[in-house]
Design a protein around this motif. Structure first.
Motif, PDB file in Angstrom:
ATOM      1  N   HIS A 105    -147.492   8.158   2.565  1.00  0.00           N
ATOM      2  CA  HIS A 105    -148.442   7.079   2.859  1.00  0.00           C
ATOM      3  C   HIS A 105    -149.682   7.625   3.564  1.00  0.00           C
ATOM      4  N   VAL A 106    -150.836   7.227   3.064  1.00  0.00           N
ATOM      5  CA  VAL A 106    -152.122   7.557   3.680  1.00  0.00           C
ATOM      6  C   VAL A 106    -152.757   6.208   4.012  1.00  0.00           C
ATOM      7  N   ILE A 107    -152.696   5.840   5.292  1.00  0.00           N
ATOM      8  CA  ILE A 107    -153.109   4.500   5.702  1.00  0.00           C
ATOM      9  C   ILE A 107    -154.281   4.603   6.673  1.00  0.00           C
ATOM     10  N   PRO A 108    -155.472   4.199   6.245  1.00  0.00           N
ATOM     11  CA  PRO A 108    -156.595   4.179   7.186  1.00  0.00           C
ATOM     12  C   PRO A 108    -156.390   3.099   8.233  1.00  0.00           C
ATOM     13  N   ARG A 109    -156.821   3.385   9.460  1.00  0.00           N
ATOM     14  CA  ARG A 109    -156.657   2.439  10.571  1.00  0.00           C
ATOM     15  C   ARG A 109    -158.020   2.157  11.195  1.00  0.00           C
ATOM     16  N   TYR A 110    -158.151   0.968  11.772  1.00  0.00           N
ATOM     17  CA  TYR A 110    -159.435   0.479  12.267  1.00  0.00           C
ATOM     18  C   TYR A 110    -159.291  -0.069  13.686  1.00  0.00           C
ATOM     19  N   ASN A 111    -160.271   0.194  14.517  1.00  0.00           N
ATOM     20  CA  ASN A 111    -160.242  -0.265  15.910  1.00  0.00           C
ATOM     21  C   ASN A 111    -160.128  -1.783  16.037  1.00  0.00           C
ATOM     22  N   ASP A 112    -160.619  -2.527  15.039  1.00  0.00           N
ATOM     23  CA  ASP A 112    -160.602  -3.989  15.149  1.00  0.00           C
ATOM     24  C   ASP A 112    -159.355  -4.628  14.531  1.00  0.00           C
ATOM     25  N   GLU A 113    -158.349  -3.837  14.161  1.00  0.00           N
ATOM     26  CA  GLU A 113    -157.084  -4.399  13.654  1.00  0.00           C
ATOM     27  C   GLU A 113    -156.331  -5.070  14.794  1.00  0.00           C
ATOM     28  N   PRO A 114    -155.618  -6.154  14.524  1.00  0.00           N
ATOM     29  CA  PRO A 114    -154.767  -6.754  15.557  1.00  0.00           C
ATOM     30  C   PRO A 114    -153.708  -5.779  16.088  1.00  0.00           C
ATOM     31  N   LEU A 115    -153.239  -4.843  15.247  1.00  0.00           N
ATOM     32  CA  LEU A 115    -152.218  -3.893  15.673  1.00  0.00           C
ATOM     33  C   LEU A 115    -152.786  -2.482  15.888  1.00  0.00           C
ATOM     34  N   ALA A 116    -154.083  -2.401  16.166  1.00  0.00           N
ATOM     35  CA  ALA A 116    -154.681  -1.093  16.461  1.00  0.00           C
ATOM     36  C   ALA A 116    -153.948  -0.476  17.645  1.00  0.00           C
ATOM     37  N   GLY A 117    -153.724   0.822  17.568  1.00  0.00           N
ATOM     38  CA  GLY A 117    -153.019   1.516  18.631  1.00  0.00           C
ATOM     39  C   GLY A 117    -151.512   1.518  18.476  1.00  0.00           C
ATOM     40  N   LYS A 118    -151.011   0.825  17.471  1.00  0.00           N
ATOM     41  CA  LYS A 118    -149.571   0.782  17.206  1.00  0.00           C
ATOM     42  C   LYS A 118    -149.289   1.666  15.997  1.00  0.00           C
ATOM     43  N   GLY A 119    -148.823   2.867  16.251  1.00  0.00           N
ATOM     44  CA  GLY A 119    -148.527   3.801  15.172  1.00  0.00           C
ATOM     45  C   GLY A 119    -147.059   3.804  14.824  1.00  0.00           C
ATOM     46  N   LEU A 120    -146.665   4.823  14.070  1.00  0.00           N
ATOM     47  CA  LEU A 120    -145.279   4.925  13.603  1.00  0.00           C
ATOM     48  C   LEU A 120    -144.263   4.872  14.730  1.00  0.00           C
ATOM     49  N   ARG A 121    -144.485   5.626  15.764  1.00  0.00           N
ATOM     50  CA  ARG A 121    -143.489   5.723  16.831  1.00  0.00           C
ATOM     51  C   ARG A 121    -143.397   4.456  17.680  1.00  0.00           C
ATOM     52  N   HIS A 122    -144.468   3.682  17.751  1.00  0.00           N
ATOM     53  CA  HIS A 122    -144.443   2.465  18.559  1.00  0.00           C
ATOM     54  C   HIS A 122    -143.240   1.589  18.202  1.00  0.00           C
ATOM     55  N   TRP A 123    -143.053   1.355  16.924  1.00  0.00           N
ATOM     56  CA  TRP A 123    -141.992   0.456  16.474  1.00  0.00           C
ATOM     57  C   TRP A 123    -140.619   1.059  16.711  1.00  0.00           C
ATOM     58  N   LEU A 124    -140.518   2.357  16.542  1.00  0.00           N
ATOM     59  CA  LEU A 124    -139.224   3.023  16.690  1.00  0.00           C
ATOM     60  C   LEU A 124    -138.789   3.138  18.144  1.00  0.00           C
ATOM     61  N   LYS A 125    -139.752   3.151  19.050  1.00  0.00           N
ATOM     62  CA  LYS A 125    -139.446   3.349  20.467  1.00  0.00           C
ATOM     63  C   LYS A 125    -139.153   2.050  21.218  1.00  0.00           C
ATOM     64  N   GLN A 126    -139.093   0.939  20.529  1.00  0.00           N
ATOM     65  CA  GLN A 126    -138.791  -0.328  21.173  1.00  0.00           C
ATOM     66  C   GLN A 126    -137.346  -0.321  21.655  1.00  0.00           C
ATOM     67  N   PRO A 127    -137.072  -0.873  22.845  1.00  0.00           N
ATOM     68  CA  PRO A 127    -135.704  -0.864  23.389  1.00  0.00           C
ATOM     69  C   PRO A 127    -134.659  -1.447  22.433  1.00  0.00           C
ATOM     70  N   GLU A 128    -135.037  -2.449  21.670  1.00  0.00           N
ATOM     71  CA  GLU A 128    -134.064  -3.057  20.767  1.00  0.00           C
ATOM     72  C   GLU A 128    -133.666  -2.124  19.610  1.00  0.00           C
ATOM     73  N   ASN A 129    -134.389  -1.016  19.447  1.00  0.00           N
ATOM     74  CA  ASN A 129    -134.056  -0.056  18.396  1.00  0.00           C
ATOM     75  C   ASN A 129    -133.064   1.010  18.867  1.00  0.00           C
ATOM     76  N   LYS A 130    -132.711   1.019  20.142  1.00  0.00           N
ATOM     77  CA  LYS A 130    -131.806   2.035  20.662  1.00  0.00           C
ATOM     78  C   LYS A 130    -130.404   1.840  20.105  1.00  0.00           C
ATOM     79  N   ARG A 131    -129.830   2.941  19.638  1.00  0.00           N
ATOM     80  CA  ARG A 131    -128.457   2.886  19.118  1.00  0.00           C
ATOM     81  C   ARG A 131    -127.479   2.645  20.236  1.00  0.00           C
ATOM     82  N   LYS A 132    -126.399   1.964  19.942  1.00  0.00           N
ATOM     83  CA  LYS A 132    -125.380   1.649  20.973  1.00  0.00           C
ATOM     84  C   LYS A 132    -124.430   2.803  21.169  1.00  0.00           C
TER      85      LYS A 132
END
Length: 132
Positions: A105-132
Motif C-alpha cells: 500500500h502506498v497511501i498519501p496522507r494530508y495534514n487536514d485529514e481527520p485522522l492525520a497523525g494516526k499511522g499504522l502503529r497507532h491502531w495496533l498499540k491501543q490497549p484493547e489490542n493487547k493479547r491476553k
C-alpha cells in the motif's frame, strides 16, 4: 478471491476501474478508481506473478517494488502534494490481508485529514489490542 483465476491483481486489465499507472518487468503500480473516494491518490504495488504474500517475493520483485515506490511517490507528489505517506503490507487474515496476492500500500496522507497523525502503529498499540 482466493485463487489465481479470480485474483484482481493477476488480471488488472479485466477491471475497467483498475488503472495500471506504471509497470516494470515483474510488478505493477495500480490505482483503483473506486478506492479514491477516501484515500485520494492511494495505490498498490503488486507483483505480476501470483505471490500469496510478501515473503514469497523474489529479489527482482523486491528491487522493482523499490523502483516503483519512488516512481509512484514522484507521481503522487505531482498530482496530490501530500504532506506524508503511510506505507505497508498486510500478510495474512489477522493483519487484514483481504486479497491473497501480495500488495504494498502506498497511501498519501494530508495534514487536514481527520485522522492525520494516526499511522499504522497507532491502531495496533491501543490497549484493547493487547493479547491476553
Amino acid at each position: 478471491m482466493s485463487n489465481k483465476e479470480t485474483c484482481p491483481f493477476c488480471y488488472p486489465k479485466k477491471d475497467p476501474e483498475q488503472q495500471i499507472v506504471f509497470e516494470s518487468e515483474t510488478c505493477y503500480f495500480l490505482q483503483h478508481n473506486n478506492e479514491q473516494d477516501v484515500l485520494v491518490g492511494a495505490g498498490v504495488i503488486v507483483p505480476k506473478k501470483h505471490r500469496m504474500n510478501t515473503f514469497e517475493l523474489t529479489k527482482e520483485e523486491w528491487a522493482e517494488t523499490y523502483d516503483l515506490l519512488h516512481k509512484a511517490k514522484e507521481y503522487i507528489n505531482d498530482k496530490q502534494s501530500p504532506d506524508g505517506y503511510t506505507l505497508g503490507w498486510n500478510v495474512g487474515e489477522p493483519s487484514n490481508q483481504t486479497i491473497p496476492h501480495s500488495h504494498f500500500h502506498v497511501i498519501p496522507r494530508y495534514n487536514d485529514e481527520p485522522l492525520a497523525g494516526k499511522g499504522l502503529r497507532h491502531w495496533l498499540k491501543q490497549p484493547e489490542n493487547k493479547r491476553k
